[in-house]
Design a protein around this motif. Structure first.
Motif, mmCIF file in Angstrom:
data_model
loop_
_atom_site.group_PDB
_atom_site.id
_atom_site.type_symbol
_atom_site.label_atom_id
_atom_site.label_comp_id
_atom_site.label_asym_id
_atom_site.label_seq_id
_atom_site.Cartn_x
_atom_site.Cartn_y
_atom_site.Cartn_z
ATOM 1 N N SER B 85 0.838 -1.210 0.000
ATOM 2 C CA SER B 85 0.000 0.000 0.000
ATOM 3 C C SER B 85 0.871 1.258 0.000
ATOM 4 O O SER B 85 0.553 2.242 -0.670
ATOM 5 C CB SER B 85 -0.963 -0.010 1.190
ATOM 6 N N LEU B 86 1.994 1.236 0.744
ATOM 7 C CA LEU B 86 2.869 2.414 0.764
ATOM 8 C C LEU B 86 3.476 2.680 -0.604
ATOM 9 O O LEU B 86 3.773 3.826 -0.959
ATOM 10 C CB LEU B 86 3.988 2.220 1.792
ATOM 11 N N GLY B 94 -4.925 7.318 3.758
ATOM 12 C CA GLY B 94 -6.318 7.137 4.160
ATOM 13 C C GLY B 94 -6.593 7.690 5.542
ATOM 14 O O GLY B 94 -6.233 8.835 5.838
ATOM 15 N N SER B 95 -7.187 6.861 6.407
ATOM 16 C CA SER B 95 -7.595 7.329 7.735
ATOM 17 C C SER B 95 -6.484 7.143 8.778
ATOM 18 O O SER B 95 -6.658 7.486 9.938
ATOM 19 C CB SER B 95 -8.850 6.573 8.188
ATOM 20 N N ASP B 96 -5.341 6.599 8.359
ATOM 21 C CA ASP B 96 -4.220 6.390 9.282
ATOM 22 C C ASP B 96 -3.361 7.659 9.326
ATOM 23 O O ASP B 96 -2.609 7.956 8.386
ATOM 24 C CB ASP B 96 -3.392 5.186 8.799
ATOM 25 N N ILE B 103 3.666 9.573 4.335
ATOM 26 C CA ILE B 103 3.561 9.591 2.868
ATOM 27 C C ILE B 103 3.641 11.021 2.332
ATOM 28 O O ILE B 103 4.356 11.288 1.354
ATOM 29 C CB ILE B 103 2.249 8.903 2.429
ATOM 30 N N ARG B 104 2.936 11.929 2.988
ATOM 31 C CA ARG B 104 2.983 13.328 2.544
ATOM 32 C C ARG B 104 4.423 13.840 2.567
ATOM 33 O O ARG B 104 4.914 14.477 1.623
ATOM 34 C CB ARG B 104 2.107 14.198 3.453
ATOM 35 N N HIS B 105 5.128 13.526 3.675
ATOM 36 C CA HIS B 105 6.509 13.986 3.826
ATOM 37 C C HIS B 105 7.424 13.342 2.785
ATOM 38 O O HIS B 105 8.251 14.020 2.161
ATOM 39 C CB HIS B 105 6.994 13.656 5.246
#
Lengths: 192, 161
Positions: B85-86, B94-96, B103-105
């Motif tokens: 998934s990563l 998602g909701s995590d 991921i954003r970073h």
């Protein structure tokens, strides 16, 4: 705290960490080994103390970084610094750009090249050899990397050997690495 | 260490028979340290709060963001539970909240490092990442950024050699 420096300079700034550095007096044997210091050593910079929070990567990175920047043979020391600056300009890492432009100027006794790069970046009006190097390092530093075969051929046409191009690749690439530590984990301020 | 069996050599297609072999071998010490850095970044003995599987997934994601299919294949070979998934560039966590921040970073520093600001480290701290894990994540992103460019350039040099 003073303003964060946003403009390129050859005066080395003060680096203020955004995370809490390791405390030297409390460092583990693994951290001390990675920093290559003894507990009696008091001149360890905040940057090294921040990276000591993950000693396993620091242990490998320090000799790799030093080996790339201070190698024997191949590209000259000054032109190795040139690759570091080209990457740091793309990534706008003011601290790295300052340290390595400063070293380039000391090695060459000529400030005009770095002045031109800081002013005009990839369009700096350098001699043909350095133009071909700046073009390559600038393109390699993009994400995704944009350098192509013609960019390598242009350096060969301007007298660079493949051994020198490999060294320029390594110094440019190790600053893809260094910039993503210095510019993220801390910030440059004027020296107090 | 056989430097022609390192990740960089295999991903760039450099072999002992390549025209570039002598140039590559002249920096054998640096290629060994590059391989050791790969191990320290992907499979450290002390992974802290960033598991080997998460590291492989993020490394694969960064290789995808840089369009490097050989490195994508390599990092897929290191996958464990949760890597997939990563590595999916359409997945934002998602909701995590922790994964979302990581991921954003990772995406930001991989592709637009010059846009990094103080708030980006704060964003990681605010989802509970401690400072050693923030350094671990930074080193992983930074190592990939180095490796991708060394491999990219070696492929170009091999075409010219």
């Amino acid at each position: 705290m003073s303003e964060i420096l946003k403009e390129f300079t050859t005066v080395v700034p003060f680096w203020e960490p955004r995370v809490k550095p390791a405390v030297l007096a409390e460092a583990t044997p693994e951290q001390l080994e990675a920093m290559r210091v003894t507990v009696s050593d008091t001149k360890i910079g905040n940057y090294t103390l921040v990276l000591a929070l993950d000693p396993e990567t620091l242990q490998q990175r320090t000799p790799l970084f030093n080996g790339i920047m201070f190698h024997h043979g191949g590209l000259s020391r000054a032109e190795t610094e040139f690759g570091a600056v080209a990457a740091s300009v793309v990534n706008e890492c003011i601290y790295c750009a300052a340290v390595h432009a400063n070293r380039y100027n000391q090695l060459t006794k000529d400030e005009s090249v770095m002045d031109l790069i800081f002013a005009d970046r990839k369009d700096a009006n350098l001699d043909d050899r350095q133009k071909s190097m700046l073009n390559f390092s600038t393109k390699l530093s993009q994400s995704p990397p944009e350098a192509d075969k013609a960019d390598v051929e242009r350096m060969v046409e301007n007298g660079l050997g493949l051994d020198e191009i490999f060294d320029l690749t390594l110094s440019t690439s190790i600053f893809a690495w260094a910039n993503r530590l210095m510019h993220i984990l801390g910030e440059p301020h004027p020296q107090p | 260490m056989d430097i022609f069996q390192t990740v960089v050599a295999k991903a760039s297609g450099i072999t002992a028979d390549s025209a570039l072999a002598s140039v590559f071998s002249a920096r054998a010490d640096l290629m060994e340290l590059t391989e050791n850095s790969h191990e320290a970044s992907l499979r450290p003995k002390s992974p802290g709060g960033l598991s080997h599987a998460e590291r492989a997934g993020l490394a694969c994601r960064m290789a995808k963001l840089n369009n490097d299919s050989a490195l994508v294949t390599h990092y897929e070979s290191l996958f464990g539970d949760g890597s997939q998934s990563l590595a999916d560039t359409s997945f934002d966590g998602g909701s995590d909240a922790r994964l979302k921040a990581i991921i954003r970073h990772t995406d930001l520093i991989t592709t637009k490092p010059k846009e990094a600001a103080a708030g980006d480290v704060l964003a990681l701290q605010s989802v509970g990442m401690n400072d050693p894990d923030i350094v671990r994540l930074s080193q992983l992103i930074a190592f990939l950024s180095y490796q991708i460019r060394v491999v990219h350039s070696l492929r170009l040099m091999a075409e010219v050699a």
